[in-house]
Design an enzyme around this catalytic site. Sequence first.
Site, mmCIF file in Angstrom:
data_model
loop_
_atom_site.group_PDB
_atom_site.id
_atom_site.type_symbol
_atom_site.label_atom_id
_atom_site.label_comp_id
_atom_site.label_asym_id
_atom_site.label_seq_id
_atom_site.Cartn_x
_atom_site.Cartn_y
_atom_site.Cartn_z
ATOM 1 N N HIS A 121 -11.394 52.937 5.393
ATOM 2 C CA HIS A 121 -10.183 52.235 4.954
ATOM 3 C C HIS A 121 -10.226 52.176 3.429
ATOM 4 C CE1 HIS A 121 -10.790 49.787 8.945
ATOM 5 N NE2 HIS A 121 -10.400 51.026 9.190
ATOM 6 N N GLU A 173 -12.822 52.007 17.505
ATOM 7 C CA GLU A 173 -12.153 53.247 17.103
ATOM 8 C C GLU A 173 -13.029 54.496 17.279
ATOM 9 O OE1 GLU A 173 -8.704 52.583 14.147
ATOM 10 O OE2 GLU A 173 -10.519 52.028 13.079
ATOM 11 N N HIS A 193 -14.737 57.875 9.091
ATOM 12 C CA HIS A 193 -13.475 57.121 9.062
ATOM 13 C C HIS A 193 -13.621 55.965 8.085
ATOM 14 C CE1 HIS A 193 -10.033 54.749 9.988
ATOM 15 N NE2 HIS A 193 -10.698 53.814 10.633
ATOM 16 N N HIS A 232 -3.541 52.478 7.028
ATOM 17 C CA HIS A 232 -4.823 52.269 7.694
ATOM 18 C C HIS A 232 -5.996 52.824 6.876
ATOM 19 C CE1 HIS A 232 -7.154 52.654 11.785
ATOM 20 N NE2 HIS A 232 -7.940 52.290 10.804
HETATM 21 MN MN MN Z 1 -9.990 51.870 11.121
#
Ligand code: MN
Length: 286
Positions: free
Chosen positions: A147, A126, A145, A215
């Site tokens: 989760h 990603e 980023h 996500h």
């Molecule tokens: Mn991810």
Amino acid sequence: MHPDTTSSRAPLRRDPRWRLGLVAAVATLLGVSGASAQTPAVTATTSPIAGVDATLVNDIVIGSRILAEFGVLDGFGHVSARHPTNPNRFLMARSLAPALVTADDIMEFDLDGNAIDARGRAVFLERFIHGEIYRARPDVMSVVHTHSPGVIPFSVSKVPLQAMYHNPAFLAAGVPIFDIRTEFGATDMLVRNAAIGKALARSLGDKTVVLMRGHGDVTVGPTVKAAVFRAYYTDVNARLQAQAIALGGEPTYLTAEEGAKADATNLVVIDRIWNLWSMKITGASK
Ligand code: MN
């Protein structure tokens, strides 16, 4: 003496950490430092990336590890920084759990997500999240980023995430939600190419955080410290907002004006919490 004392000591002795602790204590007494010679240093005094100060590399390492320690990141997620002198490059770890990242794991990428000097190292799938946000947002110098468990309910709910208090004040500017299905149909939910990365960057717009439906989220900032701070407090805010809603009634959130003022203050005092986090990771205060 408590009757459980004997039974509670037995598991302690079976715990391998007890033996490791004893070995380390004896090694310290004898002045032996074999373990540190074999284990890579967490942070670096010399940067592994040419032309990049070790402090920036270390901030990525500290940010990755501290977010893992607080459960904002688990085995997944990543912290990156834009290259300080080449705006078309960014720095992030090779594909590795954030809690395990060391300075030597930090790699350089172009905005298309190509590694500059891969040397056979695996890279994050990603990474397009980072490259496309750096391309779309010249003001952004760091991207995180996650989760994080706190934000997932708000990524799938019609209840908007809103600023509960001053530390997550940046949320008061508005929190967009990126739904990958809108443009890309049924996917595995991952930002696995540049097109999805561009769509995510469009959803982020001029904000500091975007939730990703089903996500996680992305936070951005003018420094690694700011992006990490925002990832941490987005998660904390989400958990607290769910609690406030559960109390009943309608919570009173920060207004956009209050949020803007408080966010400016946070960026000034951020070193206080960053130094605490850094001390937890490196064992030394700045
Ligand atoms: Mn991810």
